[in-house]
Design a protein around this motif. Structure first.
Motif, mmCIF file in Angstrom:
data_model
loop_
_atom_site.group_PDB
_atom_site.id
_atom_site.type_symbol
_atom_site.label_atom_id
_atom_site.label_comp_id
_atom_site.label_asym_id
_atom_site.label_seq_id
_atom_site.Cartn_x
_atom_site.Cartn_y
_atom_site.Cartn_z
ATOM 1 N N SER A 1 26.953 44.025 4.629
ATOM 2 C CA SER A 1 26.517 43.662 5.978
ATOM 3 C C SER A 1 26.479 42.149 6.097
ATOM 4 O O SER A 1 25.885 41.460 5.266
ATOM 5 N N THR A 2 27.103 41.626 7.150
ATOM 6 C CA THR A 2 27.210 40.174 7.299
ATOM 7 C C THR A 2 26.028 39.573 8.036
ATOM 8 O O THR A 2 25.787 38.376 7.946
ATOM 9 N N GLN A 3 25.287 40.386 8.788
ATOM 10 C CA GLN A 3 24.184 39.868 9.583
ATOM 11 C C GLN A 3 22.901 40.584 9.200
ATOM 12 O O GLN A 3 22.917 41.640 8.588
ATOM 13 N N GLY A 4 21.780 39.983 9.622
ATOM 14 C CA GLY A 4 20.516 40.545 9.185
ATOM 15 C C GLY A 4 19.477 40.732 10.256
ATOM 16 O O GLY A 4 19.760 41.123 11.374
ATOM 17 N N TRP A 5 18.313 40.368 9.925
ATOM 18 C CA TRP A 5 17.081 40.765 10.582
ATOM 19 C C TRP A 5 16.973 40.262 12.019
ATOM 20 O O TRP A 5 17.391 39.169 12.348
ATOM 21 N N ASP A 6 16.355 41.091 12.903
ATOM 22 C CA ASP A 6 16.135 40.656 14.286
ATOM 23 C C ASP A 6 14.680 40.883 14.690
ATOM 24 O O ASP A 6 14.372 41.512 15.686
ATOM 25 N N HIS A 7 13.777 40.363 13.888
ATOM 26 C CA HIS A 7 12.353 40.296 14.218
ATOM 27 C C HIS A 7 11.725 41.661 14.472
ATOM 28 O O HIS A 7 11.023 41.885 15.441
ATOM 29 N N TYR A 8 11.980 42.594 13.545
ATOM 30 C CA TYR A 8 11.329 43.899 13.539
ATOM 31 C C TYR A 8 11.686 44.779 14.730
ATOM 32 O O TYR A 8 11.050 45.801 14.955
ATOM 33 N N LYS A 9 12.704 44.434 15.494
ATOM 34 C CA LYS A 9 13.133 45.348 16.548
ATOM 35 C C LYS A 9 13.901 46.522 15.958
ATOM 36 O O LYS A 9 14.031 47.564 16.577
ATOM 37 N N THR A 10 14.441 46.336 14.776
ATOM 38 C CA THR A 10 15.183 47.399 14.096
ATOM 39 C C THR A 10 14.877 47.331 12.613
ATOM 40 O O THR A 10 14.000 46.588 12.181
ATOM 41 N N ASP A 11 15.649 48.080 11.823
ATOM 42 C CA ASP A 11 15.480 48.048 10.369
ATOM 43 C C ASP A 11 16.163 46.856 9.719
ATOM 44 O O ASP A 11 16.090 46.703 8.502
ATOM 45 N N GLU B 1 11.159 54.909 20.061
ATOM 46 C CA GLU B 1 10.239 55.041 18.938
ATOM 47 C C GLU B 1 8.944 54.287 19.164
ATOM 48 O O GLU B 1 8.880 53.320 19.921
ATOM 49 N N ARG B 2 7.897 54.747 18.475
ATOM 50 C CA ARG B 2 6.652 54.009 18.415
ATOM 51 C C ARG B 2 6.769 52.899 17.376
ATOM 52 O O ARG B 2 7.368 53.084 16.320
ATOM 53 N N GLN B 3 6.201 51.742 17.670
ATOM 54 C CA GLN B 3 6.259 50.611 16.752
ATOM 55 C C GLN B 3 5.053 50.673 15.817
ATOM 56 O O GLN B 3 4.099 49.915 15.950
ATOM 57 N N THR B 4 5.111 51.576 14.830
ATOM 58 C CA THR B 4 3.964 51.781 13.950
ATOM 59 C C THR B 4 3.756 50.639 12.957
ATOM 60 O O THR B 4 2.843 50.698 12.141
ATOM 61 N N TRP B 5 4.589 49.625 12.993
ATOM 62 C CA TRP B 5 4.412 48.460 12.137
ATOM 63 C C TRP B 5 3.757 47.312 12.911
ATOM 64 O O TRP B 5 3.589 46.221 12.373
ATOM 65 N N THR B 6 3.383 47.527 14.188
ATOM 66 C CA THR B 6 2.675 46.527 14.975
ATOM 67 C C THR B 6 1.282 47.033 15.318
ATOM 68 O O THR B 6 1.017 48.238 15.299
ATOM 69 N N GLU C 1 -0.065 46.937 18.265
ATOM 70 C CA GLU C 1 -0.077 47.563 19.586
ATOM 71 C C GLU C 1 0.517 48.969 19.567
ATOM 72 O O GLU C 1 0.144 49.812 20.383
ATOM 73 N N ASN C 2 1.489 49.217 18.679
ATOM 74 C CA ASN C 2 2.144 50.519 18.564
ATOM 75 C C ASN C 2 2.764 50.966 19.889
ATOM 76 O O ASN C 2 2.675 52.124 20.284
ATOM 77 N N GLU C 3 3.434 50.058 20.577
ATOM 78 C CA GLU C 3 4.056 50.389 21.855
ATOM 79 C C GLU C 3 5.405 51.065 21.632
ATOM 80 O O GLU C 3 6.007 50.979 20.566
ATOM 81 N N PHE C 4 5.905 51.736 22.692
ATOM 82 C CA PHE C 4 7.236 52.327 22.643
ATOM 83 C C PHE C 4 8.296 51.236 22.770
ATOM 84 O O PHE C 4 8.108 50.242 23.461
ATOM 85 N N GLN C 5 9.434 51.447 22.136
ATOM 86 C CA GLN C 5 10.575 50.585 22.330
ATOM 87 C C GLN C 5 11.851 51.419 22.266
ATOM 88 O O GLN C 5 11.874 52.496 21.679
ATOM 89 N N MET C 6 12.905 50.908 22.885
ATOM 90 C CA MET C 6 14.220 51.524 22.802
ATOM 91 C C MET C 6 15.141 50.566 22.056
ATOM 92 O O MET C 6 15.174 49.371 22.355
ATOM 93 N N VAL C 7 15.873 51.082 21.072
ATOM 94 C CA VAL C 7 16.773 50.239 20.291
ATOM 95 C C VAL C 7 18.136 50.909 20.179
ATOM 96 O O VAL C 7 18.249 52.142 20.223
ATOM 97 N N LEU C 8 19.155 50.075 20.041
ATOM 98 C CA LEU C 8 20.486 50.567 19.714
ATOM 99 C C LEU C 8 20.510 50.806 18.213
ATOM 100 O O LEU C 8 20.594 49.862 17.426
ATOM 101 N N ASP C 9 20.419 52.060 17.802
ATOM 102 C CA ASP C 9 20.308 52.381 16.391
ATOM 103 C C ASP C 9 21.664 52.353 15.702
ATOM 104 O O ASP C 9 21.780 51.847 14.588
ATOM 105 N N LYS C 10 22.688 52.895 16.351
ATOM 106 C CA LYS C 10 24.016 52.948 15.741
ATOM 107 C C LYS C 10 25.097 52.724 16.788
ATOM 108 O O LYS C 10 24.975 53.187 17.928
ATOM 109 N N ALA C 11 26.136 52.035 16.390
ATOM 110 C CA ALA C 11 27.337 51.851 17.208
ATOM 111 C C ALA C 11 28.466 51.481 16.252
ATOM 112 O O ALA C 11 28.628 50.313 15.888
ATOM 113 N N TYR C 12 29.228 52.488 15.805
ATOM 114 C CA TYR C 12 30.246 52.224 14.793
ATOM 115 C C TYR C 12 31.454 53.124 14.999
ATOM 116 O O TYR C 12 31.401 54.130 15.704
ATOM 117 N N VAL C 13 32.545 52.737 14.363
ATOM 118 C CA VAL C 13 33.758 53.553 14.321
ATOM 119 C C VAL C 13 34.075 53.836 12.861
ATOM 120 O O VAL C 13 33.686 53.063 11.963
#
Length: 329
Positions: A169-179, A88-93, A95-107
């Motif tokens: 959710s037990t954990q939270g924010w990781d500095h705008y790398k994800t939602d 995705e493009r980082q439209t909240w920065t 620089e608007n650079e591309f990044q790759m994130v782990l969006d989902k990993a669940y059972v």
């Protein structure tokens, strides 16, 4: 970061992709492995500010907002799992650079009646309906609830014409790398889905930060569609020590010319009691009393290909356009 509309659209596309998904394996007992994905190519025309109200680092008439997602879904009896990578493009920065994130990993476990229980990195319950009543592509105001969260336990179900969901959710924010957001998150929704009218309420509380509430509705009368929502945001900002008390109003109207072409007009108004950002050289206040209108056309080329064009006018950001082609499988 402005991902709510985007995440809602991607969720709907991937849900629809059950018909178009590429099946990599299917066993005689019904077990299967599917490859799913989506492409969104396009962006903003004439928009000077990013989603946080700061000027882009470069002057450009066109700002790219391309997005790609690839995922694997595995179904074994009642048990299923999903792994998703986003590009995705980082439209909240600036620089608007591309990044790759782990969006989902669940059972998850799907009950015989269709209810679902999931655990892992996934959307919160609220995130499934946070933009219900908003017919815009990207231009309307958004409910600012938590999106994908790590260590999330979620249950979604239905009975008769009602749907409900809750997540923790037990954990939270990781500095705008994800939602993800700060602290423990609890949210949920409850709604009535009729033949021509849908109504839903949703709420969220974030540990030591505050609460969000919203009321959503949409209706259908022949080719005419009406919708909207009201959201109260009373949560502590990251950049300020006080609280941003805001009411967000979104009203939508749409007309379906046929099964391929539709016109949508959406009005957004923000009413803020405590304005937490001062006007500066690099942008404007994110939460201020403001209003604007977006007008868009949607063309459904095929069941898995859409083309969307939108024009936004009014408000602090002035006038700009948005255009994208969406393809998914």
């Amino acid at each position: 970061m402005k991902r709510t509309n985007l995440s809602l659209l991607v969720c709907s596309l991937l849900a629809a992709s059950s018909v178009n998904a590429v099946t990599l394996y299917q066993g005689e007992n019904g077990d299967k492995v599917d490859l799913v994905g989506s492409f969104e190519v396009g962006g903003y025309f004439g928009k000077d500010y990013n989603d946080n109200g700061e000027r882009w680092e470069y002057d450009s008439y066109y700002t790219d907002d391309t997005f790609m997602s690839y995922g694997i879904r595995v179904q074994t009896g009642h048990v299923y799992s999903h792994l998703d990578l986003d590009f995705e493009r980082q439209t909240w920065t600036k620089e608007n650079e591309f990044q790759m994130v782990l969006d989902k990993a669940y059972v998850g476990w799907q009950f015989d009646n269709g209810d679902k229980l999931e655990f892992g990195r996934t959307d919160t319950a609220y995130d499934h309906y946070d933009q219900m009543g908003d017919f815009s592509v990207d231009g309307a105001g958004e409910v600012r609830e938590a999106g994908d969260q790590d260590a999330t336990l979620k249950y979604r179900g239905s009975f008769n014409s009602f749907k409900y969901g809750i997540s923790y959710s037990t954990q939270g924010w990781d500095h705008y790398k994800t939602d993800s957001r700060v602290g423990e998150v609890v949210n949920g929704y409850f709604g009535y889905f009729g033949d021509n009218v849908d109504v839903l309420v949703a709420a969220e509380t974030v540990d030591e930060r505050g609460d969000i509430y919203s009321l959503h509705a949409r209706g259908f009368i022949g080719p005419v569609r009406l919708g909207g929502f009201v959201s109260q945001y009373d949560a502590e900002e990251r950049e300020a020590d006080d609280t941003s008390d805001a009411l967000l109003y979104v009203a939508s109207a749409g007309y379906d010319f046929n099964d391929k072409l539709a016109l949508n007009v959406v009005y957004t108004k923000v009413d803020v009691d405590t304005e937490t950002r001062e006007m500066g050289d690099d942008g404007f206040r994110l939460w201020i009393d403001d209003s604007w209108v977006s007008t868009g056309l949607v063309y459904n080329y095929r069941s898995n290909i859409k083309m969307k064009v939108e024009f936004v006018t009014g408000g602090e950001q002035g006038s700009y356009g948005y255009s994208k082609v969406y393809y998914w499988f």
